[in-house]
Design a protein around this motif. Sequence first.
Motif, PDB file in Angstrom:
ATOM      1  N   MET A  95      18.983   6.864  -2.233  1.00 25.08           N
ATOM      2  CA  MET A  95      19.029   5.491  -1.743  1.00 25.08           C
ATOM      3  C   MET A  95      18.169   5.318  -0.488  1.00 25.08           C
ATOM      4  SD  MET A  95      23.072   5.081  -2.575  1.00 25.08           S
ATOM      5  CE  MET A  95      23.426   3.568  -1.714  1.00 25.08           C
ATOM      6  N   VAL A  96      18.146   6.341   0.356  1.00 22.13           N
ATOM      7  CA  VAL A  96      17.272   6.308   1.538  1.00 22.13           C
ATOM      8  C   VAL A  96      15.802   6.325   1.108  1.00 22.13           C
ATOM      9  CG1 VAL A  96      16.494   7.654   3.539  1.00 22.13           C
ATOM     10  CG2 VAL A  96      18.944   7.356   3.103  1.00 22.13           C
ATOM     11  N   GLY A  97      15.514   7.077   0.042  1.00 18.87           N
ATOM     12  CA  GLY A  97      14.130   7.220  -0.400  1.00 18.87           C
ATOM     13  C   GLY A  97      13.550   6.010  -1.104  1.00 18.87           C
ATOM     14  N   ILE A  98      14.408   5.112  -1.615  1.00 17.86           N
ATOM     15  CA  ILE A  98      13.914   3.959  -2.383  1.00 17.86           C
ATOM     16  C   ILE A  98      12.949   3.103  -1.564  1.00 17.86           C
ATOM     17  CG2 ILE A  98      14.565   1.797  -3.513  1.00 17.86           C
ATOM     18  CD1 ILE A  98      17.199   3.238  -4.347  1.00 17.86           C
ATOM     19  N   PRO A  99      13.356   2.575  -0.401  1.00 20.84           N
ATOM     20  CA  PRO A  99      12.414   1.728   0.352  1.00 20.84           C
ATOM     21  C   PRO A  99      11.202   2.496   0.864  1.00 20.84           C
ATOM     22  CG  PRO A  99      14.393   2.166   1.646  1.00 20.84           C
ATOM     23  CD  PRO A  99      14.668   2.659   0.268  1.00 20.84           C
ATOM     24  N   LEU A 100      11.388   3.786   1.172  1.00 24.49           N
ATOM     25  CA  LEU A 100      10.260   4.576   1.658  1.00 24.49           C
ATOM     26  C   LEU A 100       9.182   4.715   0.587  1.00 24.49           C
ATOM     27  CD1 LEU A 100      12.120   7.442   3.586  1.00 24.49           C
ATOM     28  CD2 LEU A 100      10.950   5.448   4.548  1.00 24.49           C
ATOM     29  N   LEU A 101       9.605   5.027  -0.652  1.00 22.70           N
ATOM     30  CA  LEU A 101       8.627   5.196  -1.727  1.00 22.70           C
ATOM     31  C   LEU A 101       7.987   3.867  -2.104  1.00 22.70           C
ATOM     32  CD1 LEU A 101       7.338   7.310  -3.534  1.00 22.70           C
ATOM     33  CD2 LEU A 101       9.101   6.846  -5.246  1.00 22.70           C
ATOM     34  N   LEU A 102       8.771   2.798  -2.130  1.00 16.70           N
ATOM     35  CA  LEU A 102       8.216   1.476  -2.439  1.00 16.70           C
ATOM     36  C   LEU A 102       7.183   1.071  -1.390  1.00 16.70           C
ATOM     37  CD1 LEU A 102      11.414  -0.469  -3.581  1.00 16.70           C
ATOM     38  CD2 LEU A 102       9.532   0.320  -5.021  1.00 16.70           C
ATOM     39  N   ALA A 103       7.502   1.315  -0.123  1.00 14.35           N
ATOM     40  CA  ALA A 103       6.561   0.971   0.948  1.00 14.35           C
ATOM     41  C   ALA A 103       5.307   1.821   0.870  1.00 14.35           C
ATOM     42  CB  ALA A 103       7.243   1.146   2.309  1.00 14.35           C
ATOM     43  N   SER A 104       5.467   3.114   0.575  1.00 10.66           N
ATOM     44  CA  SER A 104       4.325   4.017   0.480  1.00 10.66           C
ATOM     45  C   SER A 104       3.406   3.627  -0.675  1.00 10.66           C
ATOM     46  CB  SER A 104       4.815   5.459   0.303  1.00 10.66           C
ATOM     47  OG  SER A 104       3.732   6.335   0.089  1.00 10.66           O
ATOM     48  N   ALA A 105       4.002   3.337  -1.845  1.00  9.99           N
ATOM     49  CA  ALA A 105       3.187   2.943  -2.997  1.00  9.99           C
ATOM     50  C   ALA A 105       2.455   1.639  -2.721  1.00  9.99           C
ATOM     51  CB  ALA A 105       4.068   2.811  -4.233  1.00  9.99           C
ATOM     52  N   SER A 106       3.118   0.699  -2.060  1.00 13.83           N
ATOM     53  CA  SER A 106       2.471  -0.575  -1.717  1.00 13.83           C
ATOM     54  C   SER A 106       1.320  -0.338  -0.746  1.00 13.83           C
ATOM     55  CB  SER A 106       3.495  -1.529  -1.099  1.00 13.83           C
ATOM     56  OG  SER A 106       4.537  -1.817  -2.009  1.00 13.83           O
ATOM     57  N   ALA A 107       1.534   0.541   0.235  1.00 13.46           N
ATOM     58  CA  ALA A 107       0.473   0.853   1.195  1.00 13.46           C
ATOM     59  C   ALA A 107      -0.721   1.484   0.496  1.00 13.46           C
ATOM     60  CB  ALA A 107       1.007   1.783   2.282  1.00 13.46           C
ATOM     61  N   THR A 108      -0.463   2.326  -0.498  1.00 16.64           N
ATOM     62  CA  THR A 108      -1.557   2.957  -1.239  1.00 16.64           C
ATOM     63  C   THR A 108      -2.325   1.924  -2.054  1.00 16.64           C
ATOM     64  OG1 THR A 108      -0.311   5.021  -1.381  1.00 16.64           O
ATOM     65  CG2 THR A 108      -2.131   4.739  -2.915  1.00 16.64           C
ATOM     66  N   VAL A 109      -1.608   1.001  -2.682  1.00 19.08           N
ATOM     67  CA  VAL A 109      -2.263  -0.052  -3.462  1.00 19.08           C
ATOM     68  C   VAL A 109      -3.232  -0.852  -2.591  1.00 19.08           C
ATOM     69  CG1 VAL A 109      -1.870  -2.250  -4.650  1.00 19.08           C
ATOM     70  CG2 VAL A 109      -0.449  -0.265  -5.206  1.00 19.08           C
ATOM     71  N   PHE A 110      -2.837  -1.114  -1.360  1.00 14.57           N
ATOM     72  CA  PHE A 110      -3.675  -1.922  -0.461  1.00 14.57           C
ATOM     73  C   PHE A 110      -4.608  -1.083   0.396  1.00 14.57           C
ATOM     74  CE2 PHE A 110      -0.247  -4.918  -1.437  1.00 14.57           C
ATOM     75  CZ  PHE A 110      -0.992  -6.047  -1.761  1.00 14.57           C
TER      76      PHE A 110
ATOM     77  N   VAL B 250      -4.109   1.416   2.548  1.00 13.01           N
ATOM     78  CA  VAL B 250      -3.720   1.837   3.896  1.00 13.01           C
ATOM     79  C   VAL B 250      -3.880   3.347   4.039  1.00 13.01           C
ATOM     80  CG1 VAL B 250      -1.859   1.908   5.601  1.00 13.01           C
ATOM     81  CG2 VAL B 250      -2.153  -0.112   4.128  1.00 13.01           C
ATOM     82  N   PHE B 251      -3.446   4.091   3.020  1.00 11.87           N
ATOM     83  CA  PHE B 251      -3.676   5.530   2.974  1.00 11.87           C
ATOM     84  C   PHE B 251      -3.684   5.982   1.523  1.00 11.87           C
ATOM     85  CE2 PHE B 251       0.869   4.984   4.321  1.00 11.87           C
ATOM     86  CZ  PHE B 251       1.475   5.305   3.108  1.00 11.87           C
TER      87      PHE B 251
ATOM     88  N   PRO C 197       1.182  10.986   5.059  1.00 10.19           N
ATOM     89  CA  PRO C 197       2.207   9.933   5.111  1.00 10.19           C
ATOM     90  C   PRO C 197       2.833   9.646   3.742  1.00 10.19           C
ATOM     91  CG  PRO C 197       0.283   9.280   6.360  1.00 10.19           C
ATOM     92  CD  PRO C 197      -0.102  10.512   5.619  1.00 10.19           C
ATOM     93  N   ALA C 198       1.998   9.664   2.694  1.00 14.70           N
ATOM     94  CA  ALA C 198       2.515   9.413   1.352  1.00 14.70           C
ATOM     95  C   ALA C 198       3.446  10.540   0.909  1.00 14.70           C
ATOM     96  CB  ALA C 198       1.363   9.262   0.362  1.00 14.70           C
ATOM     97  N   ALA C 199       3.056  11.777   1.198  1.00 16.39           N
ATOM     98  CA  ALA C 199       3.900  12.921   0.840  1.00 16.39           C
ATOM     99  C   ALA C 199       5.239  12.867   1.572  1.00 16.39           C
ATOM    100  CB  ALA C 199       3.170  14.224   1.154  1.00 16.39           C
ATOM    101  N   LEU C 200       5.208  12.486   2.838  1.00 19.43           N
ATOM    102  CA  LEU C 200       6.432  12.397   3.626  1.00 19.43           C
ATOM    103  C   LEU C 200       7.348  11.304   3.087  1.00 19.43           C
ATOM    104  CD1 LEU C 200       7.821  13.576   6.146  1.00 19.43           C
ATOM    105  CD2 LEU C 200       6.729  11.764   7.478  1.00 19.43           C
TER     106      LEU C 200
END
Length: 217
Positions: A160-175, A177-178, A184-187
């Motif tokens: 449950m902690v990882g859900i928003p982190l992965l969603l934010a990371s994937a969104s950042a990759t799409v745009f 950011v990294f 950062p994506a691995a973390l």
Amino acid sequence: MPAHRRLSLAAGLLYLATFAASIPAALLYAPLLAGAARPDPVAARTAALLEVALALSCIGTAVVLAPVVRRVSEVAALGFVAARTLEAGIIVLGVVAVLTLSGVRATAAPDDAVAQALVEVHRWAFLLGPGLIPAINALFLAPALFRARFVPRAIPLVGMVGIPLLLASASATVFGVFDQTSPPAALAAAPIALWELGLGLWLSIRGFRADAVERLV
């Protein structure tokens, strides 16, 4: 062996199989995707078979867990099956792209644009499949397991902690950011990976808590 123990054992082994298939496949694909002049076609086909096994394992975890999760929430069970099936479909799309790239490079000198397009198809399939959908899987499965106490609550809590982190990371990759393979994506992906690994190990070794399952019968 009780029915719920057979289901948990099967689900746990299938979760562990996703790790056993995905990591070697990524290593075998790496030279081809990096533009190796003479990629090993056997390595590419072996990796493709591993990723097909990964896709089937994804579907298998959902099919096996659905009867138990349905006792908690019909929506969670159906959503988990749908999300896992979508993830498997995207993985297979990436497999098709890589096999096409391997075949073209083995038979002719491919146009750079064609080769790059196939690499991009795999990259986006990897991002939108294994890189994003696991957060959706956790969104359906983790709260149901947490609420029902089928496993120690610490395990679904990590998911449950990882859900928003992965969603934010994937969104950042799409745009842009990294990159998806950046630190950062691995973390950001680590909690979801830990949740799936922890769940696979627990279900394989210990299984569901019998008293929790029986309360919902």
